[in-house]
Design a protein around this motif. Structure first.
Motif, mmCIF file in Angstrom:
data_model
loop_
_atom_site.group_PDB
_atom_site.id
_atom_site.type_symbol
_atom_site.label_atom_id
_atom_site.label_comp_id
_atom_site.label_asym_id
_atom_site.label_seq_id
_atom_site.Cartn_x
_atom_site.Cartn_y
_atom_site.Cartn_z
ATOM 1 N N THR A 19 0.828 -1.213 0.000
ATOM 2 C CA THR A 19 0.000 0.000 0.000
ATOM 3 C C THR A 19 0.858 1.258 0.000
ATOM 4 O OG1 THR A 19 -1.747 -1.203 1.112
ATOM 5 C CG2 THR A 19 -1.887 1.185 1.170
ATOM 6 N N ALA A 20 1.872 1.297 0.863
ATOM 7 C CA ALA A 20 2.750 2.470 0.925
ATOM 8 C C ALA A 20 3.499 2.656 -0.386
ATOM 9 C CB ALA A 20 3.736 2.330 2.080
ATOM 10 N N VAL A 21 3.902 1.556 -1.016
ATOM 11 C CA VAL A 21 4.618 1.620 -2.299
ATOM 12 C C VAL A 21 3.697 2.200 -3.374
ATOM 13 C CG1 VAL A 21 5.841 0.288 -4.062
ATOM 14 C CG2 VAL A 21 6.027 -0.380 -1.666
ATOM 15 N N SER A 22 2.446 1.752 -3.389
ATOM 16 C CA SER A 22 1.482 2.254 -4.377
ATOM 17 C C SER A 22 1.200 3.738 -4.165
ATOM 18 C CB SER A 22 0.173 1.459 -4.285
ATOM 19 O OG SER A 22 0.402 0.110 -4.594
ATOM 20 N N GLN A 23 1.106 4.156 -2.903
ATOM 21 C CA GLN A 23 0.892 5.578 -2.600
ATOM 22 C C GLN A 23 2.089 6.410 -3.082
ATOM 23 O OE1 GLN A 23 -1.897 6.554 -1.931
ATOM 24 N NE2 GLN A 23 -2.988 5.040 -0.715
ATOM 25 N N GLN A 24 3.292 5.859 -2.922
ATOM 26 C CA GLN A 24 4.494 6.549 -3.383
ATOM 27 C C GLN A 24 4.474 6.683 -4.909
ATOM 28 O OE1 GLN A 24 7.000 8.077 -1.670
ATOM 29 N NE2 GLN A 24 7.740 8.704 -3.676
ATOM 30 N N MET A 25 3.955 5.652 -5.581
ATOM 31 C CA MET A 25 3.859 5.701 -7.043
ATOM 32 C C MET A 25 2.905 6.817 -7.464
ATOM 33 S SD MET A 25 3.749 2.426 -9.633
ATOM 34 C CE MET A 25 2.488 1.566 -8.812
ATOM 35 N N ARG A 26 1.825 6.989 -6.735
ATOM 36 C CA ARG A 26 0.881 8.085 -7.029
ATOM 37 C C ARG A 26 1.555 9.446 -6.854
ATOM 38 N NH1 ARG A 26 -4.877 6.227 -4.330
ATOM 39 N NH2 ARG A 26 -5.782 5.561 -6.275
ATOM 40 N N LEU A 27 2.341 9.577 -5.806
ATOM 41 C CA LEU A 27 3.065 10.821 -5.552
ATOM 42 C C LEU A 27 4.064 11.088 -6.681
ATOM 43 C CD1 LEU A 27 3.605 13.173 -3.607
ATOM 44 C CD2 LEU A 27 5.266 11.722 -2.438
ATOM 45 N N THR A 28 4.710 10.024 -7.146
ATOM 46 C CA THR A 28 5.651 10.131 -8.262
ATOM 47 C C THR A 28 4.950 10.666 -9.509
ATOM 48 O OG1 THR A 28 6.991 8.319 -7.415
ATOM 49 C CG2 THR A 28 7.206 8.802 -9.754
ATOM 50 N N VAL A 53 0.133 5.808 -14.669
ATOM 51 C CA VAL A 53 0.829 5.519 -13.406
ATOM 52 C C VAL A 53 -0.182 5.569 -12.258
ATOM 53 C CG1 VAL A 53 2.683 6.215 -11.830
ATOM 54 C CG2 VAL A 53 2.970 6.518 -14.304
ATOM 55 N N ASP A 54 -1.022 6.610 -12.267
ATOM 56 C CA ASP A 54 -2.072 6.726 -11.247
ATOM 57 C C ASP A 54 -2.994 5.512 -11.264
ATOM 58 O OD1 ASP A 54 -1.474 9.169 -10.045
ATOM 59 O OD2 ASP A 54 -2.518 10.316 -11.594
ATOM 60 N N GLU A 55 -3.376 5.102 -12.467
ATOM 61 C CA GLU A 55 -4.305 3.980 -12.602
ATOM 62 C C GLU A 55 -3.686 2.689 -12.065
ATOM 63 O OE1 GLU A 55 -6.837 1.560 -16.008
ATOM 64 O OE2 GLU A 55 -5.662 3.309 -16.595
#
Length: 199
Positions: A19-28, A53-55
């Motif tokens: 989950t934290a990794v996916s949230q970081q991807m959204r921030l990226t 990337v968001d999707e």
């Protein structure tokens, strides 16, 4: 082999790490949009990649949340199965003690316990298959992450030199994030598959 509810909980814990990794991807993706916007007209094609990337991040978060909830349900089903198994075993012992002379009530209770045991096992198998299928689907969806990262590297190469470094780091972040999510997903999938056929 560990109890099934422990294996399911371990798989859920492994998935929760994504989950934290996916949230970081959204921030990226958000940061990439800002850099692309600063590049003006030249940044438009790069900016078009960021929704993908968001999707991917959103799919990962929702799929993991879904499977973690199912793992909780599975643990409850496994606990119920143990209770029903205990009742079924008690009825079988009672029949042995009575040397086969069982009353109608005992026979009915034993039949109900056997039916509940069968239904409980079926419910566990169904929930387990649902979790495995969802994680296999996520594995397939994660393949698109490498395509998105490759596109971002290509688009970054076409950008002005001052933005190129920032946008290359976006591609690197996508590659790293997808690899981490895939690793946790693979571990969880292995755990769940180890239970199939062993319930």
């Amino acid at each position: 082999m560990q109890p099934t509810h422990v294996i399911a909980a371990t798989a859920a814990s492994e998935l929760a790490k994504t989950t934290a990794v996916s949230q970081q991807m959204r921030l990226t993706a958000s940061n990439a949009r800002a850099v692309a916007a600063r590049a003006g007209e030249q940044g438009k094609s790069f900016k078009a990649i960021t929704p993908f990337v968001d999707e991917l991040a959103a799919i990962s978060v929702s799929r993991v949340a879904e499977v973690v909830a199912w793992a909780r349900e599975f643990s409850q089903l496994a606990s119920r199965y143990q209770q029903v198994l205990g009742a079924n075993n008690a009825y079988q012992k009672a029949e042995l003690l009575l040397a086969g002379k069982r009353s109608k009530q005992l026979q009915l209770a034993q039949e109900q316990a056997a039916k509940a045991l069968f239904e409980s096992k079926q419910a566990q198998e169904k929930k387990l298959a649902q979790m495995v299928e969802a994680l296999e689907a996520l594995q397939r969806q994660l393949r698109s992450g490498n395509v998105i990262a490759t596109l971002s590297f290509v688009e970054a190469a076409l950008m002005p030199l001052e933005q190129r470094g920032d946008l290359n780091s976006v591609g690197e972040m996508i590659v790293a994030s997808v690899a981490q999510i895939r690793q946790h997903n693979t571990t969880a999938l292995k755990l769940l598959r180890s239970m199939q056929g062993n319930l």
